[in-house]
Write a protein that holds these residues in place. Structure first.
Motif, PDB file in Angstrom:
ATOM      1  N   ARG A  29       0.779  -1.229  -0.015  1.00 35.50           N
ATOM      2  CA  ARG A  29      -0.070   0.030   0.055  1.00 35.50           C
ATOM      3  C   ARG A  29       0.916   1.170  -0.170  1.00 35.50           C
ATOM      4  O   ARG A  29       1.609   1.430   0.844  1.00 35.50           O
ATOM      5  CB  ARG A  29      -0.884  -0.061   1.158  1.00 35.50           C
ATOM      6  CG  ARG A  29      -2.035  -0.952   1.230  1.00 35.50           C
ATOM      7  CD  ARG A  29      -3.167  -0.527   0.000  1.00 35.50           C
ATOM      8  NE  ARG A  29      -4.060  -1.587  -0.061  1.00 35.50           N
ATOM      9  CZ  ARG A  29      -4.270  -2.528  -1.010  1.00 35.50           C
ATOM     10  NH1 ARG A  29      -3.112  -2.933  -1.488  1.00 35.50           N
ATOM     11  NH2 ARG A  29      -5.356  -3.293  -1.204  1.00 35.50           N
ATOM     12  N   GLU A  66       0.233   5.489  -0.206  1.00 40.27           N
ATOM     13  CA  GLU A  66      -0.676   6.446   0.015  1.00 40.27           C
ATOM     14  C   GLU A  66      -0.228   7.827  -0.460  1.00 40.27           C
ATOM     15  O   GLU A  66       0.919   8.332  -0.264  1.00 40.27           O
ATOM     16  CB  GLU A  66      -1.197   6.728   1.464  1.00 40.27           C
ATOM     17  CG  GLU A  66      -1.929   5.516   1.798  1.00 40.27           C
ATOM     18  CD  GLU A  66      -2.357   5.306   3.190  1.00 40.27           C
ATOM     19  OE1 GLU A  66      -2.543   6.454   3.844  1.00 40.27           O
ATOM     20  OE2 GLU A  66      -2.886   4.327   3.816  1.00 40.27           O
ATOM     21  N   LYS A 116      -4.649   6.209  -3.553  1.00 37.78           N
ATOM     22  CA  LYS A 116      -3.801   5.150  -3.077  1.00 37.78           C
ATOM     23  C   LYS A 116      -3.399   4.333  -4.024  1.00 37.78           C
ATOM     24  O   LYS A 116      -4.110   3.915  -5.259  1.00 37.78           O
ATOM     25  CB  LYS A 116      -4.586   4.298  -1.849  1.00 37.78           C
ATOM     26  CG  LYS A 116      -4.879   5.204  -0.553  1.00 37.78           C
ATOM     27  CD  LYS A 116      -5.644   4.473   0.142  1.00 37.78           C
ATOM     28  CE  LYS A 116      -6.060   5.175   1.558  1.00 37.78           C
ATOM     29  NZ  LYS A 116      -6.774   4.536   2.434  1.00 37.78           N
ATOM     30  N   GLY A 174      -1.344   0.352  -4.865  1.00 42.59           N
ATOM     31  CA  GLY A 174      -1.178  -0.924  -4.211  1.00 42.59           C
ATOM     32  C   GLY A 174      -0.960  -2.229  -5.094  1.00 42.59           C
ATOM     33  O   GLY A 174      -1.122  -1.979  -6.439  1.00 42.59           O
TER      34      GLY A 174
END
Length: 666
Positions: free
Chosen positions: A12, A14, A19, A21
């Protein structure tokens, strides 16, 4: 025997604008991460190693270095990253844990560990915060201790090159089941971490993981090397100090004892010679005291005469020093007089020149041929010096020099007179000394007889004995101070003898023979399958394991790496790592500690051809998938090759723009 199984890796990242991932699943058996170059295959491997707290195995040397590419911790798609992390789900066949670790965040040296899957990670609050780097990694709160317990490995301490002890770290074990993409394929255990200074680390970690009984012996051999180094250091230091003392004594060493050739009682030990001198000193002292006590008045008179002699001797030295100083002073004055006389001569000559100029009426300078009458009154007639500077005339100089000469002559006469006075005092003092010495000799012969006549010689002799005795006692003390080192040396030498005997008694155990034979046979089979040396089976079957060189493959008559091509070298390394896994799975003794996992990052980028890779897959297929896990990153432009690999591809990036990290909505 617990294994290490990777179940899943979650990324992940941010930013303020969204976001990103990736979610990569793994299964037991062969897992192929498939995709072209530069899309993120190696970043998956990096995440696995980082999640295991072993990023030093990636070639990271500084604790503050980040092993990831910038899109994991700086910026992605042009947006600065606020925080990023991964969650790694691992299993040992019995228990499953998920490990949370920041890539960019509050503390990258701490992991949060929960006994659950990634899907339930945020549903469970109970967790452990474990230390990844720095002090305490093997404590109850240390990630290293957790991993060793999780895989079922014993925590061991090994000797270092600086004669200390170091624990065997996970990043030391890692190079036997992980081959890093760049340097990892250059040699076996290429990414072995040496920063802990553990002796013969490649060799000892092989013996440890493959459950060799020789691991214990290896520790003994390492201890032997330590002892030899320690003995050499102590021996060199002790011998150097002993040699210095023997040179001072003009002696030789026999059984750690200095033997002196005294010239009085012949060759004897320093201890016996000291005893002899003590006895002699005592006897001579008693003899002198006996002689001295015969005549108290004589002793008092003698004492006064000696005091007078000492006083006169001091006065004589003082007078001699004063006379020497006067001589030096007179020499200085006489040198100065010589300079005065030279200056007088120069000024007399200058005066004659001036008088000659006036008398003969010289009109031009014989040097520059300028007319003298044309010069200003401010200039000298001959040298043209500025008269305003008030340079003294020859007559004035002569008056000054004659006055100074007379002054120094008076001083010299006075100092010579002082010298004669001191000489008289010196001669007078010498006479007094001679008189007192004669009187002392007369009293000795008159009042003490023959015994006391030689008292002075005996006193001098006993003083000499006392000085020699003190010297020998000091040396003997320094020699005795080395006794603890000698004692320690003998103790260490005995330990070394015991260790050597233990090593000589060692016979390779049946377990070690069987394990090494299995590894060697597996290497042979793998290499035949991969077609090395143009499938020369005789040459392949001649390959051995070099126990003295970290258990690497070798040939008796050839350099195995020079007679092969660069792709052959990769085949050898690949076959070697497969053989370790194969040997571990076939082990029935329970001694092998190999975690039954292989992580192989892009062997094809190191000149391994497609056919060899497919042949390697054939060998992997023979390995029971329920007992092992192999994670392989690779790619091929050939649809046929992909079709062969398809059933093992657990994660694919299909094009050069299909990057690992993708924008997600949560």
């Amino acid at each position: 025997m617990p294994n290490l199984i990777i179940n899943r890796l979650l990324y992940r990242v941010e930013t303020e604008h969204g976001k990103y991932g990736a979610d990569i699943p793994f299964t037991p058996g062969l897992n192929i991460i498939y995709g072209p170059n530069s899309v993120g295959k190696t970043s998956i491997i990096t995440g696995l190693i980082y999640g295991l707290g072993a990023e030093k195995g990636l070639g990271i040397f500084k604790s503050d270095q980040n092993p990831f590419k910038p899109e994991f911790y700086k910026s992605i798609s042009g947006y600065p990253i606020i925080k990023s992390y991964l969650i790694l789900e691992i299993s040992n066949g019995e228990r499953t844990y998920s490990v949370f670790r920041y890539i960019k965040g509050d503390n990258t040296d701490i992991v949060a560990v929960k006994e659950t899957t990634i899907d339930n990670f945020y549903k469970i609050s109970e967790h452990k915060r474990l230390i990844v780097a720095g002090e305490g990694v093997f404590s109850e709160d240390g990630y290293q201790k957790f991993l060793f317990d999780f895989i079922g490995l014993n925590i061991v301490e090994l000797p270092t090159y600086d004669q200390k002890q170091s624990k065997l770290y996970f990043e030391n074990i890692l190079p036997l089941f992980f081959v890093e993409q760049r340097a990892g394929w250059s040699q076996i255990q290429a990414r072995q971490v040496t920063r802990y200074n553990i002796r013969d680390i490649k060799k000892v970690v092989f013996e440890y993981l493959m459950g060799l009984d020789r691991f214990v012996l290896h520790q003994i051999i390492i201890r032997k090397k330590e002892l030899e180094d320690q003995i050499k250091k102590i021996k060199d230091d002790t011998l150097n100090k002993e040699e210095n003392l023997l040179v001072i004594l003009n002696a030789e060493k026999v059984d750690d004892i200095p033997i002196i050739n005294s010239g009085k009682i012949g060759k004897t030990s320093i201890y016996d010679y000291i005893k002899y001198l003590k006895d002699k000193y005592k006897a001579e002292s008693e003899n002198i005291n006996s002689i001295s006590s015969k005549n108290k008045d004589f002793e008092d008179s003698n004492s006064k005469l000696r005091d007078n002699l000492r006083r006169l001797d001091y006065e004589l030295r003082t007078l001699t020093s004063r006379i020497d100083k006067i001589d030096t002073e007179i020499n200085g004055y006489e040198n100065y007089l010589q300079r005065i006389q030279k200056n007088k001569y120069k000024n007399k000559q200058l005066k004659k020149i001036q008088e000659l100029n006036i008398d003969v009426n010289i009109t031009s300078c014989p040097v520059c041929e300028n007319t003298l009458q044309n010069h200003s009154d401010n200039e000298c007639i001959l040298c043209h010096s500025d008269k305003r500077k008030k340079i003294s005339s020859p007559d004035e100089n002569l008056i000054f020099l004659e006055d100074e000469e007379n002054t120094f002559k008076k001083v010299i006469r006075q100092r010579k007179l002082d010298k004669r006075k001191y000489l008289e005092l010196k001669n007078s003092t010498k006479d007094k000394i001679a008189l007192y010495e004669k009187q002392l000799e007369h009293q000795t012969n008159t009042y003490a007889g023959k015994d006391f006549a030689v008292l002075r010689e005996k006193i001098l002799e006993i003083d000499s004995i006392h000085k020699e005795l003190e010297r020998l006692i000091r040396i003997e003390q320094r020699w005795s101070e080395l006794n603890p080192s000698r004692k320690l040396l003998k103790s260490l030498e005995q330990k070394l003898i015991d260790i050597k005997e233990e090593i000589e008694k060692y016979q390779q155990t049946e377990n070690d023979k069987k394990t090494l034979k299995n590894i060697k046979d597996n290497i042979h089979n793998n290499l035949k399958s991969l077609g090395i040396f143009k499938s020369n089976t005789n040459l392949i079957d001649s390959i051995k394991l070099d126990e003295s060189d970290n258990y690497t493959p070798y040939l008796d008559n050839y350099d195995i790496y020079n007679i092969s091509s660069s792709s052959d070298n990769i085949r050898i390394i690949l076959s070697y790592y497969l053989s370790l896994l194969q040997t571990s799975i076939s082990d029935l003794t329970g001694k092998v500690k190999f975690p039954n996992i292989l992580i192989l990052d892009e062997p094809k980028q190191q000149n391994l051809d497609n056919d060899s890779l497919l042949n390697c897959i054939d060998e992997i297929e023979k390995i029971p998938s329920d007992k092992s896990q192999i994670i392989l990153t690779t790619y091929s432009e050939s649809p046929k090759d992909k079709q062969k690999l398809k059933k093992y591809i657990n994660y694919e990036m299909i094009s050069s723009t299909d990057y690992l990290l993708k924008k997600i909505n949560e």
